[in-house]
Motif scaffolding. Structure first.
Motif, short mmCIF file in Angstrom:
data_model
loop_
_atom_site.label_atom_id
_atom_site.label_comp_id
_atom_site.label_asym_id
_atom_site.label_seq_id
_atom_site.Cartn_x
_atom_site.Cartn_y
_atom_site.Cartn_z
N GLN A 92 0.66 -1.15 -0.12
CA GLN A 92 0.12 0.08 -0.10
C GLN A 92 1.03 1.11 0.01
O GLN A 92 0.62 2.28 -0.66
N ARG A 93 1.97 1.28 0.61
CA ARG A 93 3.28 2.32 0.79
C ARG A 93 3.57 2.44 -0.62
O ARG A 93 3.66 3.79 -1.11
N PHE A 94 3.73 1.60 -1.07
CA PHE A 94 4.37 1.81 -2.61
C PHE A 94 3.63 2.36 -3.40
O PHE A 94 3.76 3.31 -4.46
N GLU A 95 2.31 1.96 -3.16
CA GLU A 95 1.35 2.56 -4.40
C GLU A 95 0.71 3.85 -4.08
O GLU A 95 0.89 4.86 -5.00
N ALA A 96 0.95 4.30 -2.87
CA ALA A 96 0.50 5.53 -2.27
C ALA A 96 1.66 6.45 -2.70
O ALA A 96 1.27 7.74 -2.87
N ASP A 97 2.76 6.21 -2.24
CA ASP A 97 3.92 7.40 -2.36
C ASP A 97 4.90 7.16 -3.76
O ASP A 97 5.44 7.95 -3.96
N ASP A 98 4.51 6.06 -4.39
CA ASP A 98 5.36 5.94 -5.80
C ASP A 98 6.63 5.83 -5.71
O ASP A 98 7.59 6.74 -6.27
N TYR A 99 7.29 5.43 -4.45
CA TYR A 99 8.62 5.16 -4.09
C TYR A 99 8.99 4.09 -4.88
O TYR A 99 8.13 2.80 -4.78
N ASN A 100 10.52 3.75 -4.97
CA ASN A 100 10.81 2.52 -5.43
C ASN A 100 11.63 1.73 -4.40
O ASN A 100 11.80 0.56 -4.17
N THR A 101 12.27 2.69 -3.47
CA THR A 101 13.05 2.16 -2.18
C THR A 101 12.54 3.08 -1.15
O THR A 101 12.56 4.00 -1.19
N TYR A 102 12.67 2.29 0.23
CA TYR A 102 12.48 2.92 1.28
C TYR A 102 13.48 2.61 2.39
O TYR A 102 14.00 1.36 2.31
N PRO A 103 14.18 3.56 2.98
CA PRO A 103 15.11 3.16 4.12
C PRO A 103 14.32 2.35 5.33
O PRO A 103 13.23 2.68 5.57
N VAL A 104 14.96 1.32 5.84
CA VAL A 104 14.40 0.85 7.15
C VAL A 104 15.01 1.23 8.11
O VAL A 104 16.30 1.23 8.09
N VAL A 105 14.15 1.93 9.18
CA VAL A 105 14.83 2.71 10.03
C VAL A 105 14.56 1.70 11.49
O VAL A 105 13.38 1.21 11.60
N GLU A 106 15.37 1.71 12.44
CA GLU A 106 15.10 1.38 13.84
C GLU A 106 15.69 2.43 14.65
O GLU A 106 16.85 2.71 14.75
N GLY A 107 14.99 3.16 15.39
CA GLY A 107 15.16 4.37 16.02
C GLY A 107 15.85 5.32 15.07
O GLY A 107 15.17 5.90 14.33
N ASP A 108 17.16 5.56 15.40
CA ASP A 108 17.85 6.56 14.43
C ASP A 108 18.63 5.89 13.34
O ASP A 108 19.31 6.65 12.57
N ASP A 109 18.61 4.67 13.44
CA ASP A 109 19.83 3.83 12.37
C ASP A 109 19.07 3.32 11.41
O ASP A 109 17.89 3.06 11.35
N VAL A 110 19.53 3.63 10.29
CA VAL A 110 19.11 2.77 9.03
C VAL A 110 19.94 1.49 9.07
O VAL A 110 21.03 1.23 8.82
N ILE A 111 18.83 0.54 9.15
CA ILE A 111 19.32 -1.09 9.33
C ILE A 111 19.02 -1.63 7.93
O ILE A 111 19.58 -2.95 7.74
N GLY A 112 18.89 -0.84 6.49
CA GLY A 112 18.74 -1.49 5.67
C GLY A 112 17.71 -0.83 4.70
O GLY A 112 17.46 0.23 4.81
#
Length: 142
Positions: free
Chosen positions: A31-51
């Motif tokens: 749903q997020r991919f469709e709504a935002d038209d993004y190809n990639t999201y950063p995956v975060v945990e707290g303040d860190d990008v974990i993937g």
């Protein structure tokens, strides 16, 4: 073209970005991919990008192979971002030259990548569209 050779990420990146967490289900991610038209999201945990998680990562779990049977669609959609994300990802800094970004995108077939600040925090994303825009700006000045 000289202008492009001197261009850096911070001048063309998207600073206002959306992120996802590792516990988000694939159904919510779709749903997020469709709504935002993004190809990639950063995956975060707290303040860190974990993937990062891309549409490609999402689609991989639906691929048929001779070694595995594909589970029922509803079961796949209950998986989480953490199950499919790319934990080892390529990133750049705000001062990285766009020529380097272009090289990384071509070598690794990337559509976008996170921009991390000096202390490792997420400050933006740089995408192919951003690089194309920078090339257009540089060539209009010829």
């Amino acid at each position: 073209m000289f202008e492009f050779l001197e261009a850096v990420v911070q001048d063309y990146m998207t600073a206002d970005i959306k992120t996802v967490g590792r516990s988000m289900t694939l159904a919510d991610l779709e749903q997020r991919f469709e709504a935002d038209d993004y190809n990639t999201y950063p995956v975060v945990e707290g303040d860190d990008v974990i993937g990062v998680v891309s549409k490609f990562d999402f689609l991989k779990c639906f691929a048929f192979t001779t070694y595995s049977l594909v589970p029922h669609y509803d079961d796949l959609m209950k998986q989480t971002v953490g199950d499919v994300m790319t934990a080892e990802y390529i990133y750049v800094g705000p001062a990285t030259k766009l020529t380097r970004v272009l090289q990384l995108m071509v070598e690794h077939r990337l559509r976008s990548m996170p921009v991390l600040g000096p202390k490792g925090g997420l400050v933006g994303m740089i995408s192919r569209v951003d690089v194309v825009h920078a090339l257009g700006v540089a060539t209009r000045n010829l």
